[in-house]
Scaffold this active site. Sequence first.
Site, short mmCIF file in Angstrom:
data_model
loop_
_atom_site.label_atom_id
_atom_site.label_comp_id
_atom_site.label_asym_id
_atom_site.label_seq_id
_atom_site.Cartn_x
_atom_site.Cartn_y
_atom_site.Cartn_z
N LYS A 123 36.87 22.28 58.09
CA LYS A 123 37.54 21.64 56.96
C LYS A 123 38.51 22.69 56.42
O LYS A 123 38.10 23.81 56.12
CB LYS A 123 36.51 21.25 55.90
CG LYS A 123 37.07 20.61 54.64
CD LYS A 123 35.90 20.18 53.74
CE LYS A 123 36.30 20.02 52.30
NZ LYS A 123 36.91 18.74 51.96
N SER A 125 29.34 16.30 46.83
CA SER A 125 29.71 17.70 47.06
C SER A 125 30.01 18.35 45.72
O SER A 125 30.82 17.82 44.95
CB SER A 125 30.96 17.78 47.94
OG SER A 125 30.70 17.20 49.20
N ARG A 152 31.47 10.91 59.25
CA ARG A 152 32.57 11.47 58.46
C ARG A 152 33.85 11.38 59.30
O ARG A 152 34.20 12.29 60.04
CB ARG A 152 32.27 12.92 58.08
CG ARG A 152 33.34 13.61 57.25
CD ARG A 152 32.85 15.00 56.86
NE ARG A 152 33.84 15.75 56.09
CZ ARG A 152 34.84 16.46 56.62
NH1 ARG A 152 34.99 16.52 57.92
NH2 ARG A 152 35.68 17.10 55.84
#
Length: 210
Positions: free
Chosen positions: A140, A111, A40
């Site tokens: 995040k 997600s 990621r």
Amino acid sequence: MNIKEYLKVYFIMGSNNCKGDPRVVLKEAIAGGITMFQFREKGEGALQGKEKYQLAYDLQQICKQHEVPFIVNDDVDLAIKLGADGIHIGQEDEKAYIVKEKAPHQLIGVSVHSIEELQQAIKDKADYVGMGPVFPTTTKTDTKAVQGTNLIQQARQQKIDFSIVGIGGITAENAEKVIQGGADGISIITAISLAMSPKQAAEQLLQAVK
Ligand code: TZP
Ligand code: MG
């Protein structure tokens, strides 16, 4: 091994989640027993172009050597180019059914933040969903509200037997709660990537979900 087994301790990482070399962190995490890995590479200081490709390639090789599935976040083209084992997308990315059409042999993770989004992901032929943030996280910044295990529990109450992994602020101390709430596994970034010993952290997380 089926997808629910792969989801048990699902480690996610990009270069900006580590203090040192992500290759070293990944090798240690694998030695500790992670069951799947997601590359990621996003946010501040994220690598781009050739550098991003090279890191993804190196991490994929490490995963291959240890038979750990390698998933790419967001970047469908990169996932296809590398022949990754899977792709993980969010609600703001390309639609899951389109990704599935482009990459029919890859695992697709989505997600989701509501039962509606979960139902849509199932319809779109996703292979698993990530739900969170379960706990507060600083990794995040643009997350939805912290929801504990409410949504996971709701899905299970409705007898939805789909593969679900929890995400957000998960540590060895609170991992058991996520599993008790009905998740098949946990996904974690910093509890492993910033641990003094990523190997030990992964071992403890694996122990907590068993
Ligand atoms: N999606 C929801 S929370 C989160 C993502 C990518 C970050 C999880 O990171 P950490 O360090 O495990 O809290
Ligand atoms: Mg995304």
